[in-house]
Design an enzyme around this catalytic site. Sequence first.
Site, PDB file in Angstrom:
ATOM      1  N   LYS A  13       2.259   3.857  64.461  1.00 45.30           N
ATOM      2  CA  LYS A  13       2.474   2.301  63.684  1.00 45.30           C
ATOM      3  C   LYS A  13       1.160   2.518  62.266  1.00 45.30           C
ATOM      4  O   LYS A  13       1.887   2.003  60.982  1.00 45.30           O
ATOM      5  CB  LYS A  13       2.039   1.641  64.026  1.00 45.30           C
ATOM      6  N   ARG A  88       1.438  -9.710  68.395  1.00 43.46           N
ATOM      7  CA  ARG A  88       1.268  -8.516  69.302  1.00 43.46           C
ATOM      8  C   ARG A  88       2.164  -9.291  71.199  1.00 43.46           C
ATOM      9  O   ARG A  88       1.857  -8.261  71.740  1.00 43.46           O
ATOM     10  CB  ARG A  88       0.098  -8.083  69.960  1.00 43.46           C
ATOM     11  N   ARG A 127      -6.505  12.906  69.340  1.00 45.84           N
ATOM     12  CA  ARG A 127      -6.870  12.051  68.298  1.00 45.84           C
ATOM     13  C   ARG A 127      -8.808  11.492  69.252  1.00 45.84           C
ATOM     14  O   ARG A 127      -9.438  11.541  68.377  1.00 45.84           O
ATOM     15  CB  ARG A 127      -6.244  10.755  67.810  1.00 45.84           C
ATOM     16  N   ARG A 133     -12.173   8.354  68.443  1.00 43.47           N
ATOM     17  CA  ARG A 133     -12.067   6.699  68.600  1.00 43.47           C
ATOM     18  C   ARG A 133     -12.019   6.087  70.466  1.00 43.47           C
ATOM     19  O   ARG A 133     -11.633   6.747  71.355  1.00 43.47           O
ATOM     20  CB  ARG A 133     -10.772   6.649  68.256  1.00 43.47           C
ATOM     21  N   ARG A 144      -4.440   0.904  77.555  1.00 47.08           N
ATOM     22  CA  ARG A 144      -3.576   0.353  76.378  1.00 47.08           C
ATOM     23  C   ARG A 144      -2.270   0.040  76.105  1.00 47.08           C
ATOM     24  O   ARG A 144      -1.640  -0.951  76.080  1.00 47.08           O
ATOM     25  CB  ARG A 144      -4.134   0.911  75.055  1.00 47.08           C
TER      26      ARG A 144
HETATM   27  P1  AP5 Z   1      -1.435   6.565  64.679  1.00 43.33           P
HETATM   28  O1  AP5 Z   1      -0.526   6.320  63.671  1.00 43.33           O
HETATM   29  O2  AP5 Z   1      -2.971   5.327  64.191  1.00 43.33           O
HETATM   30  O3  AP5 Z   1      -0.689   5.124  65.377  1.00 43.33           O
HETATM   31  P2  AP5 Z   1      -0.557   3.939  65.826  1.00 43.33           P
HETATM   32  O4  AP5 Z   1       0.344   3.464  66.526  1.00 43.33           O
HETATM   33  O5  AP5 Z   1      -1.050   2.734  64.991  1.00 43.33           O
HETATM   34  O6  AP5 Z   1      -1.457   3.733  67.306  1.00 43.33           O
HETATM   35  P3  AP5 Z   1      -3.147   3.268  67.978  1.00 43.33           P
HETATM   36  O7  AP5 Z   1      -4.074   3.880  69.030  1.00 43.33           O
HETATM   37  O8  AP5 Z   1      -3.846   2.709  66.440  1.00 43.33           O
HETATM   38  O9  AP5 Z   1      -2.576   1.705  67.926  1.00 43.33           O
HETATM   39  P4  AP5 Z   1      -2.893   0.749  68.923  1.00 43.33           P
HETATM   40  O10 AP5 Z   1      -1.552  -0.101  68.868  1.00 43.33           O
HETATM   41  O11 AP5 Z   1      -3.380   0.727  70.484  1.00 43.33           O
HETATM   42  O12 AP5 Z   1      -4.275   0.433  68.525  1.00 43.33           O
HETATM   43  P5  AP5 Z   1      -4.387  -1.272  67.153  1.00 43.33           P
HETATM   44  O13 AP5 Z   1      -5.737  -0.761  66.643  1.00 43.33           O
HETATM   45  O14 AP5 Z   1      -3.311  -1.769  66.722  1.00 43.33           O
HETATM   46  O15 AP5 Z   1      -1.425   7.511  65.070  1.00 43.33           O
HETATM   47  C1  AP5 Z   1      -2.114   8.109  66.215  1.00 43.33           C
HETATM   48  C2  AP5 Z   1      -1.780   9.607  65.956  1.00 43.33           C
HETATM   49  O16 AP5 Z   1      -1.130  10.236  66.069  1.00 43.33           O
HETATM   50  C3  AP5 Z   1      -2.592   9.902  64.888  1.00 43.33           C
HETATM   51  O17 AP5 Z   1      -3.418  10.837  65.144  1.00 43.33           O
HETATM   52  C4  AP5 Z   1      -1.755  10.508  64.055  1.00 43.33           C
HETATM   53  O18 AP5 Z   1      -1.930  11.250  63.629  1.00 43.33           O
HETATM   54  C5  AP5 Z   1      -0.545  10.779  65.196  1.00 43.33           C
HETATM   55  N1  AP5 Z   1       0.370  10.777  64.775  1.00 43.33           N
HETATM   56  C6  AP5 Z   1       1.592   9.765  63.998  1.00 43.33           C
HETATM   57  N2  AP5 Z   1       2.502   9.916  64.154  1.00 43.33           N
HETATM   58  C7  AP5 Z   1       3.149  11.452  64.301  1.00 43.33           C
HETATM   59  C8  AP5 Z   1       4.221  12.116  64.468  1.00 43.33           C
HETATM   60  N3  AP5 Z   1       5.607  11.625  64.208  1.00 43.33           N
HETATM   61  N4  AP5 Z   1       4.201  13.215  65.578  1.00 43.33           N
HETATM   62  C9  AP5 Z   1       3.177  13.200  65.915  1.00 43.33           C
HETATM   63  N5  AP5 Z   1       1.943  12.915  65.550  1.00 43.33           N
HETATM   64  C10 AP5 Z   1       2.044  11.719  65.494  1.00 43.33           C
HETATM   65  O19 AP5 Z   1      -5.285  -1.950  68.472  1.00 43.33           O
HETATM   66  C11 AP5 Z   1      -6.726  -1.624  68.726  1.00 43.33           C
HETATM   67  C12 AP5 Z   1      -7.256  -3.393  69.803  1.00 43.33           C
HETATM   68  O20 AP5 Z   1      -7.270  -4.312  68.645  1.00 43.33           O
HETATM   69  C13 AP5 Z   1      -6.553  -3.117  70.632  1.00 43.33           C
HETATM   70  O21 AP5 Z   1      -6.473  -2.307  71.726  1.00 43.33           O
HETATM   71  C14 AP5 Z   1      -6.494  -4.573  71.055  1.00 43.33           C
HETATM   72  O22 AP5 Z   1      -8.059  -4.660  71.001  1.00 43.33           O
HETATM   73  C15 AP5 Z   1      -7.239  -5.357  69.599  1.00 43.33           C
HETATM   74  N6  AP5 Z   1      -6.309  -5.928  68.857  1.00 43.33           N
HETATM   75  C16 AP5 Z   1      -5.054  -5.008  67.840  1.00 43.33           C
HETATM   76  N7  AP5 Z   1      -4.059  -6.221  67.319  1.00 43.33           N
HETATM   77  C17 AP5 Z   1      -3.900  -7.097  68.281  1.00 43.33           C
HETATM   78  C18 AP5 Z   1      -3.556  -8.202  68.324  1.00 43.33           C
HETATM   79  N8  AP5 Z   1      -2.266  -8.744  67.727  1.00 43.33           N
HETATM   80  N9  AP5 Z   1      -3.830  -9.045  69.225  1.00 43.33           N
HETATM   81  C19 AP5 Z   1      -4.572  -8.915  69.907  1.00 43.33           C
HETATM   82  N10 AP5 Z   1      -5.549  -7.843  69.725  1.00 43.33           N
HETATM   83  C20 AP5 Z   1      -5.480  -6.330  69.412  1.00 43.33           C
END
Ligand code: AP5
Length: 190
Positions: A13, A88, A127, A133, A144
């Site tokens: 994402k 979410r 990662r 992280r 997660r």
């Molecule tokens: P990346 O692009 O970072 O993927 P992502 O989907 O953004 O993954 P995240 O782990 O950041 O998502 P998340 O939803 O768990 O975390 P968030 O920060 O939203 O890519 C991941 C890796 O893969 C990277 O190394 C990248 O280079 C690689 N990659 C990407 N695309 C690729 C491809 N095509 N091929 C190969 N490799 C690839 O949330 C964190 C925390 O915040 C949550 O756990 C929760 O506690 C809280 N939170 C956030 N939003 C809310 C909400 N709305 N409500 C309540 N709690 C919330």
Amino acid sequence: MRVLLIGPPGAGKGTQARRIAEHFGVRHVSSGEIFRRHVADGTAQGHAVAGYLERGDLVPDDLVLSMIGGEVIEATEGGGYVLDGYPRTVEQAETAHRLAEELGVTVHAVINIDVVQEELLRRLAGRAAREGRADDSAETAQHRIDVYMEKTRPLLDYYAQRGILHTVDGGRPMDEVTKHILAILTHVRQ
Ligand code: AP5
């Protein structure tokens, strides 16, 4: 252009949101990044959300809205956004839709980035090794993903019923995924 990206942890994402936002000249708003910034800065809100982030649990809705609402409104006024990580849950989506409808600024499209679980765990482990992280540890990453399956996945039906859901295969190389998303959004915009 107002777009939401949905997908499990590690789906890409953040990676895709940055590229799409740059392409359309709109703001990338990431709820997770906003929360991590507050934690790193040691703000009161950062203290309030830190435990949820560490455990990989969802932050309560009132905190979410108070911490990201302002950025979403600013981005909307500035021409649009690519929103990554919010909504979410169906409850968050209903609240966001109600507020957006009142302002006449509902979303144009929702992109679901679909990736199989083995690949998600592989990416998050990679990662964790590269960037350290905290919530990418094997146990928290799995939690997660479980939280996503239970609380976020139902959103796909919600947006499909509204007729604005598009699914892409996120298991392909990054550039191919970007190309597919841009093709969808260019079509949506016409
Ligand atoms: P990346 O692009 O970072 O993927 P992502 O989907 O953004 O993954 P995240 O782990 O950041 O998502 P998340 O939803 O768990 O975390 P968030 O920060 O939203 O890519 C991941 C890796 O893969 C990277 O190394 C990248 O280079 C690689 N990659 C990407 N695309 C690729 C491809 N095509 N091929 C190969 N490799 C690839 O949330 C964190 C925390 O915040 C949550 O756990 C929760 O506690 C809280 N939170 C956030 N939003 C809310 C909400 N709305 N409500 C309540 N709690 C919330």
